[in-house]
Design a protein around this motif. Structure first.
Motif, PDB file in Angstrom:
ATOM      1  N   VAL A  43       0.838  -1.200   0.000  1.00  0.00           N
ATOM      2  CA  VAL A  43       0.000   0.000   0.000  1.00  0.00           C
ATOM      3  C   VAL A  43       0.871   1.247   0.000  1.00  0.00           C
ATOM      4  N   PHE A  44       0.548   2.205  -0.863  1.00  0.00           N
ATOM      5  CA  PHE A  44       1.156   3.529  -0.776  1.00  0.00           C
ATOM      6  C   PHE A  44       0.125   4.564  -1.217  1.00  0.00           C
ATOM      7  N   LEU A  45       0.349   5.789  -0.781  1.00  0.00           N
ATOM      8  CA  LEU A  45      -0.585   6.886  -1.077  1.00  0.00           C
ATOM      9  C   LEU A  45       0.103   7.858  -2.009  1.00  0.00           C
ATOM     10  N   MET A  46      -0.585   8.281  -3.076  1.00  0.00           N
ATOM     11  CA  MET A  46      -0.005   9.357  -3.880  1.00  0.00           C
ATOM     12  C   MET A  46      -1.071  10.337  -4.337  1.00  0.00           C
ATOM     13  N   ARG A  73       3.498   9.846  -1.308  1.00  0.00           N
ATOM     14  CA  ARG A  73       4.200  10.323  -2.484  1.00  0.00           C
ATOM     15  C   ARG A  73       3.542  11.577  -3.033  1.00  0.00           C
ATOM     16  N   ASP A  74       4.213  12.710  -2.899  1.00  0.00           N
ATOM     17  CA  ASP A  74       3.720  13.951  -3.499  1.00  0.00           C
ATOM     18  C   ASP A  74       3.869  13.865  -5.006  1.00  0.00           C
ATOM     19  N   VAL A  98      -4.836   6.477  -4.530  1.00  0.00           N
ATOM     20  CA  VAL A  98      -4.626   7.752  -5.216  1.00  0.00           C
ATOM     21  C   VAL A  98      -5.606   8.762  -4.633  1.00  0.00           C
ATOM     22  N   GLU A  99      -5.074   9.891  -4.196  1.00  0.00           N
ATOM     23  CA  GLU A  99      -5.955  10.955  -3.704  1.00  0.00           C
ATOM     24  C   GLU A  99      -6.049  12.045  -4.768  1.00  0.00           C
TER      25      GLU A  99
END
Lengths: 358, 332
Positions: A43-46, A73-74, A98-99
């Motif tokens: 899981v990661f957020l970008m 991740r910006d 993904v935001e």
């Protein structure tokens, strides 16, 4: 060891751990991210400003310090590229979140969401699943005018291959992300902008949350009020207004905008025989229209009155507070629609939206 | 300069015959597709790469088995060069259950997940963002695989190119951007669609190594692709190759080809990659006329077998119409 004899035990007994913790919708979302990032290394957020800035609505505040820049991740202002990158990373085994800052901005990524995320599995004959979660803010009421305030989740709910969620409560804000990440297919989560500051408490332990069913938020016998997301609070307020008039409204929180949980909706209609659908989006071609159609198609013999809809006025949302509020469903307009349905004294109010053809 | 597995001389002596055979295979396959289209066995859009085979064959033969290919709607050659079985490609065009996308994709949407062939994107530029994501996943997992993202020069007018090039370069991701420049975005000539027609300049402006190659010379393509892939695999970030080529046929079967001068097409036919390499290999004695004739026979047989197989294959049952809209099982 007997807990009662442990040195700290008496104090604990004197002040037992609270069964609930006061939190906000925003913090509940953040905790959901933290849990997902801890439980699954894939899981990661970008997204834009999710890292150092802390998230444009501060959902991810503090996460970059805790999980690092690789996983929080910006991105540049490239909605299509980072949403599509989420698709590629998901195909390649990751579980990206993904935001997108607002649903209006998501139109810049619509090609990726529709033509790739929702389509690749079918178009490849079942070969390419896309286990991607996309979160975004939706809705009006914050004087952000016509490019930050619309409710376009119904457009996404039109698309086969997507699951579309609208958490309206703290429990759903806290609990929907993990099951969404377990879904093998793309899941969109719509967070109404007015909800981030919502305060309340979460039960401990946290309950299991599903991403398949609608929920009855208030039982009642006289009329079914169907709402979701930012509309739920107003609809519950409307139910209180109605209760003062002796009308007991049942309030359904859709929770899942696609696929719709017809059984819960029709089950409620079978009890109340009347329905009002509340949807902040424009009425023409809306999710409210879809729900009304299903109630008519499958619940026709249960209906004692025409289905009422309370939707956003058909204008780009204006800035001035009084105009914006006039464009949105309100407890009073919802209650009025319910009274019409219950008293059978009308066939729907003309919303003056120019959408009818006479 | 990175040491190469193959420079032109060794390629000529060793790999070139296989490259030539593969180009002939792609050409003959597509020529047959035209007949099958006229015979209404294949429907929908059919975009041919006749004239552009050196790009498909030169680039894709340079990739390793773990690398990915993300392609466009003009991808028959890419799929065949990647090793997608001809039977599965043909059956897909026939809309059959044995097609590589089970009849749901057709000519424009060929997929083979096992070969990491992600086909088949018919939105110009649409394959670029996912390419960046695949490369991101590889980098996050310390894998040294390369994602080759193939597109036409028309895609460089799309925002998705610029967003993806920037992101790949910013994050230093292992993407090989392969611009198959056939000089026409459908019917619009390069100079009528791009303010800067030197495409490498634009790619280089994102901070990646970029250069242009004669896309009608498969050995040049192969040499450049190997060099670029070595750079990307070695951690040099993304790389951009412009392969200058030409499609001899119209954009699709629907295209009356009104926008090009016949003389221009004739001029480009003079550098047809197949006779060009055939002549070179014959002159050098690397292959003989007999060998080439043998290949032609084998290829014709392979194509006939693919057609027979596609003809005989079952259709997907209509009861399965809505299969694969959502997954039938959890993804591990």
């Amino acid at each position: 060891m007997t807990p009662a004899r442990a040195p700290s035990a008496p104090r604990r007994e004197a002040a037992p751990a609270p069964e609930t913790a006061v939190t906000t919708y925003r913090e509940a979302l953040r905790e959901a991210h933290r849990e997902a990032l801890q439980r699954d290394p894939r899981v990661f957020l970008m997204g834009e400003d999710v890292g150092r800035y802390g998230g444009s609505f501060a959902v991810s505040l503090g996460l970059v310090e805790e999980f690092g820049e690789e996983r929080i991740r910006d991105t540049p202002l490239s909605e299509s590229a980072f949403t599509g990158a989420g698709i590629g990373a998901a195909i390649r085994g990751m579980r990206p979140i993904v935001e997108i800052m607002t649903v209006n901005f998501s139109l810049l990524a619509l090609d990726q969401i529709l033509n790739n995320a929702a389509t690749l599995l079918h178009m490849s004959g079942g070969q390419l699943a896309v286990p991607l979660v996309i979160r975004m803010t939706t809705g009006g009421g914050r004087q952000l005018a016509a490019q930050h305030s619309h409710s376009l989740e119904g457009w996404y709910a039109h698309i086969p291959g997507l699951r579309v969620l609208a958490p309206a409560t703290l429990e759903d804000a806290r609990g929907m992300l993990w099951p969404a990440l377990q879904d093998p297919d793309p899941v969109l989560i719509f967070e109404h902008g007015s909800l981030y500051g919502l305060k309340g408490s979460l039960p401990d332990p946290l309950p299991e949350v599903d991403i398949a069913t609608a929920a009855v938020r208030r039982p009642g016998s006289d009329v079914t009020l169907v709402a979701y997301g930012g509309g739920l609070g107003k609809t519950l307020e409307a139910a209180e207004l109605l209760a003062a008039d002796g009308i007991e409204a049942e309030v359904i929180d859709l929770r899942v905008l696609r696929p719709l949980d017809d059984a819960t909706l029709l089950g409620s209609l079978a009890r109340t025989h009347r329905a009002v659908v509340v949807d902040e989006a424009w009425r023409s071609g809306s999710l409210a229209g879809e729900i009304s159609a299903r109630l008519a198609e499958k619940g026709f013999w249960d209906l004692d009155a025409p289905v009422e809809r309370v939707c956003g006025a058909e204008v780009p949302l204006p800035y001035a507070a009084h105009l914006e509020q006039a464009a949105l469903p309100q407890p009073e307009t919802i209650a009025a629609a319910a009274r019409r349905a219950v008293r059978g004294d009308g066939t729907g109010e003309d919303q003056g939206d120019g959408s009818g053809d006479g | 300069m990175t040491a190469l597995a193959h420079d032109r001389e060794t390629l000529l002596a060793q790999g070139a015959p296989a490259l030539l055979r593969q180009m002939i295979r792609v050409r003959r396959f597509e020529e047959k597709c035209v007949e099958l289209y006229s015979a209404t066995k294949i429907r929908g859009f059919l975009h041919l790469c006749i004239g552009e085979e050196a790009v498909a064959v030169g680039v894709i033969s340079s990739l390793g088995p773990g690398d990915a290919v993300v392609s466009t709607y003009r991808e028959h050659g890419h799929a065949l060069a990647r090793g997608v079985p001809m039977n599965a490609v043909m059956a897909e065009m026939f809309g059959k259950a044995t097609g590589c996308s089970r009849g749901r994709g057709g000519s424009m949407h060929l997929f083979d997940a096992d070969l990491r062939f992600y086909g088949g994107n018919a939105i110009v530029g649409g394959g670029m963002p996912p390419s960046v994501g695949m490369a991101l996943a590889d980098r996050m997992n310390d894998r040294d695989d390369v994602t080759a993202c193939i597109f036409g020069e028309g895609a460089m007018a799309e925002g998705e190119f610029h967003e993806s090039a920037n992101l790949a370069a910013l994050w230093h991701l292992p993407v090989l951007f392969v611009c198959e420049n056939n000089r026409y975005a459908m019917g619009t000539a390069l100079a009528r669609e791009h303010a800067e027609t030197d495409l490498t300049v634009r790619a280089a402006s994102y901070g990646m190594v970029a250069w242009a190659v004669d896309g009608m010379d498969v050995l040049a393509v192969r040499e450049a692709a190997e060099r670029a892939i070595a750079l990307v695999r070695g951690g040099g970030g993304p790389c951009f190759l412009e392969l200058r080529t030409y499609r001899f046929r119209a954009h699709s079967m629907y295209d009356p080809d009104r926008y090009r001068d016949k003389a221009e097409i004739e001029r480009w036919r003079q550098s047809d990659p197949i006779p060009r390499l055939t002549g070179e290999l014959l002159a050098q004695g690397v292959v003989s006329d007999d060998e080439v004739a043998t290949w032609e026979g084998e290829i014709a047989q392979e194509i006939e077998a693919a057609i027979a197989s596609a003809e005989a294959a079952p259709l997907e049952p209509v009861s399965d119409l809505t299969r694969f809209v959502t997954s039938e099982r959890q993804t591990p």
